[in-house]
Motif scaffolding. Structure first.
Motif, PDB file in Angstrom:
ATOM      1  N   ASP A   7      46.855  40.119  46.872  1.00  0.00           N
ATOM      2  CA  ASP A   7      47.101  39.800  45.466  1.00  0.00           C
ATOM      3  C   ASP A   7      46.021  38.879  44.923  1.00  0.00           C
ATOM      4  N   ARG A   8      45.615  37.903  45.722  1.00  0.00           N
ATOM      5  CA  ARG A   8      44.600  36.953  45.265  1.00  0.00           C
ATOM      6  C   ARG A   8      43.263  37.656  45.057  1.00  0.00           C
ATOM      7  N   LYS A   9      42.919  38.571  45.953  1.00  0.00           N
ATOM      8  CA  LYS A   9      41.659  39.295  45.803  1.00  0.00           C
ATOM      9  C   LYS A   9      41.679  40.208  44.581  1.00  0.00           C
ATOM     10  N   LEU A  10      42.810  40.815  44.318  1.00  0.00           N
ATOM     11  CA  LEU A  10      42.940  41.632  43.113  1.00  0.00           C
ATOM     12  C   LEU A  10      42.792  40.776  41.863  1.00  0.00           C
ATOM     13  N   TRP A  11      43.362  39.599  41.904  1.00  0.00           N
ATOM     14  CA  TRP A  11      43.257  38.639  40.795  1.00  0.00           C
ATOM     15  C   TRP A  11      41.811  38.218  40.598  1.00  0.00           C
ATOM     16  N   LEU A  12      41.133  37.888  41.681  1.00  0.00           N
ATOM     17  CA  LEU A  12      39.732  37.491  41.586  1.00  0.00           C
ATOM     18  C   LEU A  12      38.864  38.655  41.114  1.00  0.00           C
ATOM     19  N   SER A  13      39.186  39.857  41.570  1.00  0.00           N
ATOM     20  CA  SER A  13      38.439  41.037  41.129  1.00  0.00           C
ATOM     21  C   SER A  13      38.528  41.211  39.625  1.00  0.00           C
ATOM     22  N   SER A  14      39.701  40.964  39.068  1.00  0.00           N
ATOM     23  CA  SER A  14      39.872  41.079  37.618  1.00  0.00           C
ATOM     24  C   SER A  14      39.063  40.026  36.881  1.00  0.00           C
ATOM     25  N   LYS A  15      38.899  38.862  37.497  1.00  0.00           N
ATOM     26  CA  LYS A  15      38.101  37.798  36.872  1.00  0.00           C
ATOM     27  C   LYS A  15      36.611  38.148  36.903  1.00  0.00           C
ATOM     28  N   VAL A  16      36.145  38.612  38.041  1.00  0.00           N
ATOM     29  CA  VAL A  16      34.735  38.991  38.157  1.00  0.00           C
ATOM     30  C   VAL A  16      34.404  40.104  37.174  1.00  0.00           C
ATOM     31  N   ALA A  17      35.328  41.040  36.986  1.00  0.00           N
ATOM     32  CA  ALA A  17      35.096  42.156  36.073  1.00  0.00           C
ATOM     33  C   ALA A  17      34.931  41.696  34.629  1.00  0.00           C
ATOM     34  N   LYS A  18      35.545  40.580  34.292  1.00  0.00           N
ATOM     35  CA  LYS A  18      35.467  40.058  32.924  1.00  0.00           C
ATOM     36  C   LYS A  18      34.299  39.093  32.732  1.00  0.00           C
ATOM     37  N   ALA A  19      33.667  38.700  33.815  1.00  0.00           N
ATOM     38  CA  ALA A  19      32.598  37.692  33.745  1.00  0.00           C
ATOM     39  C   ALA A  19      31.312  38.306  33.179  1.00  0.00           C
ATOM     40  N   PHE A  20      30.416  37.428  32.727  1.00  0.00           N
ATOM     41  CA  PHE A  20      29.178  37.861  32.088  1.00  0.00           C
ATOM     42  C   PHE A  20      28.002  37.081  32.656  1.00  0.00           C
ATOM     43  N   SER A  21      26.808  37.582  32.391  1.00  0.00           N
ATOM     44  CA  SER A  21      25.600  36.976  32.939  1.00  0.00           C
ATOM     45  C   SER A  21      25.177  35.747  32.134  1.00  0.00           C
ATOM     46  N   PHE A  22      24.232  35.007  32.692  1.00  0.00           N
ATOM     47  CA  PHE A  22      23.678  33.846  32.001  1.00  0.00           C
ATOM     48  C   PHE A  22      22.940  34.274  30.731  1.00  0.00           C
ATOM     49  N   ASP A  23      22.216  35.384  30.786  1.00  0.00           N
ATOM     50  CA  ASP A  23      21.529  35.893  29.593  1.00  0.00           C
ATOM     51  C   ASP A  23      22.525  36.233  28.488  1.00  0.00           C
ATOM     52  N   GLU A  24      23.646  36.831  28.880  1.00  0.00           N
ATOM     53  CA  GLU A  24      24.685  37.151  27.890  1.00  0.00           C
ATOM     54  C   GLU A  24      25.287  35.875  27.316  1.00  0.00           C
ATOM     55  N   TYR A  25      25.437  34.876  28.149  1.00  0.00           N
ATOM     56  CA  TYR A  25      25.953  33.574  27.712  1.00  0.00           C
ATOM     57  C   TYR A  25      25.048  32.964  26.642  1.00  0.00           C
ATOM     58  N   LEU A  26      23.742  32.974  26.902  1.00  0.00           N
ATOM     59  CA  LEU A  26      22.792  32.452  25.920  1.00  0.00           C
ATOM     60  C   LEU A  26      22.857  33.244  24.616  1.00  0.00           C
ATOM     61  N   TYR A  27      22.993  34.550  24.730  1.00  0.00           N
ATOM     62  CA  TYR A  27      23.085  35.394  23.532  1.00  0.00           C
ATOM     63  C   TYR A  27      24.344  35.064  22.730  1.00  0.00           C
ATOM     64  N   GLN A  28      25.455  34.850  23.409  1.00  0.00           N
ATOM     65  CA  GLN A  28      26.700  34.510  22.717  1.00  0.00           C
ATOM     66  C   GLN A  28      26.549  33.190  21.955  1.00  0.00           C
ATOM     67  N   ILE A  29      25.869  32.234  22.575  1.00  0.00           N
ATOM     68  CA  ILE A  29      25.645  30.954  21.903  1.00  0.00           C
ATOM     69  C   ILE A  29      24.735  31.142  20.690  1.00  0.00           C
ATOM     70  N   GLU A  30      23.717  31.959  20.836  1.00  0.00           N
ATOM     71  CA  GLU A  30      22.826  32.249  19.705  1.00  0.00           C
ATOM     72  C   GLU A  30      23.604  32.842  18.536  1.00  0.00           C
ATOM     73  N   GLN A  31      24.559  33.701  18.847  1.00  0.00           N
ATOM     74  CA  GLN A  31      25.381  34.311  17.788  1.00  0.00           C
ATOM     75  C   GLN A  31      26.232  33.265  17.091  1.00  0.00           C
ATOM     76  N   ILE A  32      26.775  32.336  17.848  1.00  0.00           N
ATOM     77  CA  ILE A  32      27.574  31.257  17.261  1.00  0.00           C
ATOM     78  C   ILE A  32      26.714  30.414  16.323  1.00  0.00           C
TER      79      ILE A  32
END
Length: 207
Positions: A7-32
């Motif tokens: 169950d914990r691995k399935l939970w962590l898998s769902s988190k990793v699937a929603k995560a984003f890269s550092f480049d995407e993070y910078l882009y999101q901040i630029e949009q803000i």
């Protein structure tokens, strides 16, 4: 409630699937930051001010630091993910995320980010002395085994923070003193401490 390892691995898998890269993070901040924001409101909204400052800090570190300075003394034998909880207004994250980015780039690791406030269940699994302190790094292998965690700041910076908290209630003073510490350190202690966490799992590396 997570009751089994599966169950914990399935939970962590769902988190990793929603995560984003550092480049995407910078882009999101630029949009803000690109959105119209009335000056009168901006002065009242310290978060927006912090986000702007942190964006500048991250880009400065990306320009002035040498990526090769963050190469491990050993080679990584497994694919690892540094799943990291952060927020764009967090001052510590602005200094630490570029270091994590270089660590991953130089050593064949993957940096994936999540916003703390969107994932309180994950944050609550990795509290620091009962606090939702960020950034928080969770180290995972491809089988989603949790190899360790690190954060929210290097030990020496944490000691400084603790001393400042006991001597002053002025948040600006605390932020300024920590900023000076990070400027002097240039990511060295973040690199060494993350390397040490990883090194403790010697089967993962060619030492």
């Amino acid at each position: 409630m997570i009751s089994t390892t599966t169950d914990r691995k399935l939970w962590l898998s769902s988190k990793v699937a929603k995560a984003f890269s550092f480049d995407e993070y910078l882009y999101q901040i630029e949009q803000i930051l690109s959105q119209p924001y009335p000056e009168s409101v901006q002065k009242q909204n310290s978060y927006h001010t912090y986000i702007a400052m942190n964006y500048q800090r991250m880009n400065r570190w990306l320009k002035v630091l040498k990526p090769t300075s963050f190469t491990f003394s050993f080679s990584v034998q497994k694919s690892l993910v540094l799943l990291t909880l952060t927020e764009s207004w967090c001052g510590d994250a602005a200094h630490i995320l570029p270091i994590l980015y270089f660590i991953c780039k130089q050593n064949g690791l993957e940096l994936k980010l999540l916003y703390r406030d969107e994932h309180p269940d994950l944050m609550d699994a990795y509290l620091t002395n009962g606090s939702r302190s960020i950034p928080k790094v969770i180290i995972l292998d491809t089988e989603l085994n949790e190899l360790g965690s690190w954060g929210p700041r290097p030990a020496d910076a944490q000691k400084l923070y603790n001393r400042l908290k006991s001597s002053t209630s002025d948040l600006n003073t605390i932020i300024h003193k920590l900023q000076l510490w990070y400027n002097r350190d240039k990511g060295v202690h973040t690199f060494l401490e993350v390397q040490e966490v990883l090194k403790s799992h010697s089967s993962t590396f060619n030492l």
